[in-house]
Scaffold this motif. Structure first.
Motif, PDB file in Angstrom:
ATOM      1  N   GLY A  97     -11.173   6.531 -17.669  1.00 50.75           N
ATOM      2  CA  GLY A  97     -10.490   7.678 -17.083  1.00 50.75           C
ATOM      3  C   GLY A  97      -9.022   7.725 -17.443  1.00 50.75           C
ATOM      4  N   ALA A  98      -8.204   7.862 -16.418  1.00 48.21           N
ATOM      5  CA  ALA A  98      -6.770   8.042 -16.620  1.00 48.21           C
ATOM      6  C   ALA A  98      -6.136   6.852 -17.319  1.00 48.21           C
ATOM      7  N   TYR A  99      -6.696   5.654 -17.133  1.00 55.94           N
ATOM      8  CA  TYR A  99      -6.089   4.458 -17.711  1.00 55.94           C
ATOM      9  C   TYR A  99      -6.214   4.435 -19.236  1.00 55.94           C
ATOM     10  N   ASP A 100      -7.155   5.205 -19.755  1.00 61.46           N
ATOM     11  CA  ASP A 100      -7.281   5.332 -21.206  1.00 61.46           C
ATOM     12  C   ASP A 100      -6.483   6.521 -21.737  1.00 61.46           C
ATOM     13  N   ASP A 101      -5.846   7.238 -20.842  1.00 62.71           N
ATOM     14  CA  ASP A 101      -5.069   8.418 -21.218  1.00 62.71           C
ATOM     15  C   ASP A 101      -3.643   7.985 -21.548  1.00 62.71           C
ATOM     16  N   ALA A 102      -3.458   7.474 -22.761  1.00 60.49           N
ATOM     17  CA  ALA A 102      -2.164   6.899 -23.133  1.00 60.49           C
ATOM     18  C   ALA A 102      -1.052   7.929 -23.161  1.00 60.49           C
ATOM     19  N   THR A 103      -1.414   9.189 -23.286  1.00 57.18           N
ATOM     20  CA  THR A 103      -0.392  10.233 -23.299  1.00 57.18           C
ATOM     21  C   THR A 103       0.253  10.385 -21.932  1.00 57.18           C
ATOM     22  N   ASN A 104      -0.535  10.193 -20.879  1.00 56.97           N
ATOM     23  CA  ASN A 104      -0.037  10.459 -19.528  1.00 56.97           C
ATOM     24  C   ASN A 104       0.194   9.202 -18.687  1.00 56.97           C
ATOM     25  N   TYR A 105      -0.670   8.189 -18.817  1.00 57.58           N
ATOM     26  CA  TYR A 105      -0.471   6.964 -18.041  1.00 57.58           C
ATOM     27  C   TYR A 105       0.261   5.940 -18.893  1.00 57.58           C
ATOM     28  N   LYS A 106       1.407   5.483 -18.407  1.00 60.53           N
ATOM     29  CA  LYS A 106       2.220   4.565 -19.197  1.00 60.53           C
ATOM     30  C   LYS A 106       2.749   3.430 -18.326  1.00 60.53           C
ATOM     31  N   LEU A 107       2.791   2.242 -18.901  1.00 59.57           N
ATOM     32  CA  LEU A 107       3.437   1.089 -18.290  1.00 59.57           C
ATOM     33  C   LEU A 107       4.729   0.817 -19.036  1.00 59.57           C
ATOM     34  N   VAL A 108       5.762   0.419 -18.299  1.00 62.35           N
ATOM     35  CA  VAL A 108       7.021   0.046 -18.934  1.00 62.35           C
ATOM     36  C   VAL A 108       6.820  -1.317 -19.596  1.00 62.35           C
ATOM     37  N   SER A 109       7.001  -1.370 -20.896  1.00 68.35           N
ATOM     38  CA  SER A 109       6.647  -2.569 -21.663  1.00 68.35           C
ATOM     39  C   SER A 109       7.409  -3.811 -21.218  1.00 68.35           C
TER      40      SER A 109
ATOM     41  N   ASN B 155      15.825   0.347  -7.767  1.00 72.81           N
ATOM     42  CA  ASN B 155      14.551   0.827  -8.286  1.00 72.81           C
ATOM     43  C   ASN B 155      14.503   0.819  -9.812  1.00 72.81           C
ATOM     44  N   GLU B 156      13.482   0.154 -10.337  1.00 73.44           N
ATOM     45  CA  GLU B 156      13.215   0.155 -11.774  1.00 73.44           C
ATOM     46  C   GLU B 156      11.799   0.679 -11.981  1.00 73.44           C
ATOM     47  N   LYS B 157      11.653   1.625 -12.886  1.00 74.26           N
ATOM     48  CA  LYS B 157      10.326   2.187 -13.147  1.00 74.26           C
ATOM     49  C   LYS B 157       9.435   1.148 -13.811  1.00 74.26           C
ATOM     50  N   ILE B 158       8.203   1.033 -13.306  1.00 71.08           N
ATOM     51  CA  ILE B 158       7.250   0.106 -13.908  1.00 71.08           C
ATOM     52  C   ILE B 158       6.035   0.830 -14.491  1.00 71.08           C
ATOM     53  N   SER B 159       5.724   2.015 -13.973  1.00 70.17           N
ATOM     54  CA  SER B 159       4.628   2.792 -14.539  1.00 70.17           C
ATOM     55  C   SER B 159       4.828   4.259 -14.199  1.00 70.17           C
ATOM     56  N   SER B 160       4.088   5.123 -14.892  1.00 71.20           N
ATOM     57  CA  SER B 160       4.187   6.560 -14.632  1.00 71.20           C
ATOM     58  C   SER B 160       2.913   7.251 -15.085  1.00 71.20           C
ATOM     59  N   TYR B 161       2.708   8.451 -14.560  1.00 69.71           N
ATOM     60  CA  TYR B 161       1.573   9.274 -14.947  1.00 69.71           C
ATOM     61  C   TYR B 161       2.078  10.702 -15.079  1.00 69.71           C
ATOM     62  N   GLY B 162       1.707  11.391 -16.162  1.00 72.61           N
ATOM     63  CA  GLY B 162       2.343  12.654 -16.503  1.00 72.61           C
ATOM     64  C   GLY B 162       1.677  13.913 -16.007  1.00 72.61           C
ATOM     65  N   LYS B 163       0.748  13.805 -15.068  1.00 67.31           N
ATOM     66  CA  LYS B 163       0.127  14.997 -14.490  1.00 67.31           C
ATOM     67  C   LYS B 163      -0.431  14.644 -13.118  1.00 67.31           C
ATOM     68  N   ALA B 164      -0.999  15.621 -12.442  1.00 66.63           N
ATOM     69  CA  ALA B 164      -1.568  15.365 -11.114  1.00 66.63           C
ATOM     70  C   ALA B 164      -2.730  14.379 -11.219  1.00 66.63           C
ATOM     71  N   THR B 165      -2.856  13.516 -10.210  1.00 68.23           N
ATOM     72  CA  THR B 165      -3.965  12.574 -10.171  1.00 68.23           C
ATOM     73  C   THR B 165      -5.195  13.242  -9.567  1.00 68.23           C
ATOM     74  N   ASP B 166      -6.336  12.580  -9.672  1.00 61.35           N
ATOM     75  CA  ASP B 166      -7.499  13.059  -8.936  1.00 61.35           C
ATOM     76  C   ASP B 166      -7.428  12.524  -7.507  1.00 61.35           C
ATOM     77  N   ALA B 167      -8.475  12.746  -6.743  1.00 55.71           N
ATOM     78  CA  ALA B 167      -8.461  12.366  -5.323  1.00 55.71           C
ATOM     79  C   ALA B 167      -8.379  10.865  -5.110  1.00 55.71           C
ATOM     80  N   ASN B 168      -8.754  10.078  -6.111  1.00 51.55           N
ATOM     81  CA  ASN B 168      -8.709   8.621  -5.982  1.00 51.55           C
ATOM     82  C   ASN B 168      -7.347   8.034  -6.315  1.00 51.55           C
ATOM     83  N   GLY B 169      -6.479   8.811  -6.923  1.00 47.88           N
ATOM     84  CA  GLY B 169      -5.178   8.292  -7.319  1.00 47.88           C
ATOM     85  C   GLY B 169      -5.301   7.303  -8.472  1.00 47.88           C
ATOM     86  N   LEU B 170      -4.196   6.628  -8.771  1.00 50.52           N
ATOM     87  CA  LEU B 170      -4.167   5.631  -9.840  1.00 50.52           C
ATOM     88  C   LEU B 170      -3.615   4.317  -9.307  1.00 50.52           C
TER      89      LEU B 170
END
Length: 245
Positions: free
Chosen positions: A170-182, A195-210
């Protein structure tokens, strides 16, 4: 009444329905059949009137964050303490405890982890940040006993964290939108206190979240004093429009 007089009588009635602007002489010049054709009756009006309405509904932007147990360490998922704020007081966070287990002087790294779940309907997604109240793990019995930030390693007194995707597919394979800070995908020497960013997602999540899995590791050298060592770590989720970190 003559045939002509009858025609004028009909016209006198019809004029009030839409052809009053025509001069009487012009009407008189029109043949009867032509006048009937230009005067729609019985709802067949060629010039209808309209009115309109805009129908709308509002779906407000939301974001949520929730911590859950991973597969290492002991996480108090059901025994968290509520942190409240405001008047009347409302719950703004839950204070959990993640017990990594027992350290051994001069021994191996001890690890524990948890899942940070974020849900949002924001079209631009979210950012997940981390910060610690201090860079050191501090002794409960004696605050002079500390374990410094750094990459944990056998026979060294250091602690740190690392991040990875908390699931597969699902979203975890969506490298365009789900990203981890290397910088945080392996144990880092840095423990941020803002606050330091550690991960992000570039669109709305589904009902289960990420989920983002956060693993903490700590080790102790041969001379580390016996104590219970702890530090408070806060996770913050913000929609993309919030540029806090």
């Amino acid at each position: 009444m003559s045939k002509t007089t009858k025609a004028f009588a009909i016209l006198g009635v019809v004029a009030g329905l839409g052809v009053a602007a025509l001069p009487f002489n012009a009407m008189a010049a029109l043949p009867f059949n032509a006048m009937a054709a230009t005067t729609p009756l019985n709802g067949d009006n060629d010039n209808p009137v309209t009115d309109q309405v805009t129908v709308k509904a509002t779906l407000k932007d939301y974001i949520s964050i929730e911590l859950a147990a991973g597969d290492k360490g002991t996480f108090d998922e059901t025994a968290a303490t509520d942190i409240t704020a405001g008047d009347p007081a409302t719950v703004v966070a839950h204070a959990h405890t993640l017990d990594l287990g027992e350290l051994v002087n001069g021994g191996a790294v001890v690890e524990g982890n948890l899942l940070v779940n974020v849900k949002t309907n924001n079209a631009k997604g979210y950012k997940l940040g981390i910060k610690a109240a201090g860079t050191n793990l501090v002794g409960k019995t004696d605050s002079n006993n500390t374990i410094a930030a750094g990459v944990p390693y056998y026979n060294r007194s250091l602690w740190s964290f690392k991040a990875e995707a908390g699931g597969t597919g699902g979203a975890y394979d969506d490298a365009t939108n789900y990203k981890l800070v290397s910088a945080y995908t392996n144990y880092s020497a840095n423990i941020p206190t803002t606050n330091e960013k550690i991960s992000s997602y570039g669109k709305a999540t589904d009902a289960n979240g990420l989920n983002t899995k956060i693993t903490f590791g700590v080790s102790a050298d041969a001379s580390q004093a016996a104590d219970e060592y702890a530090q408070t770590v806060t996770f913050t989720a913000a929609t993309d429009a919030t540029l806090a970190f």
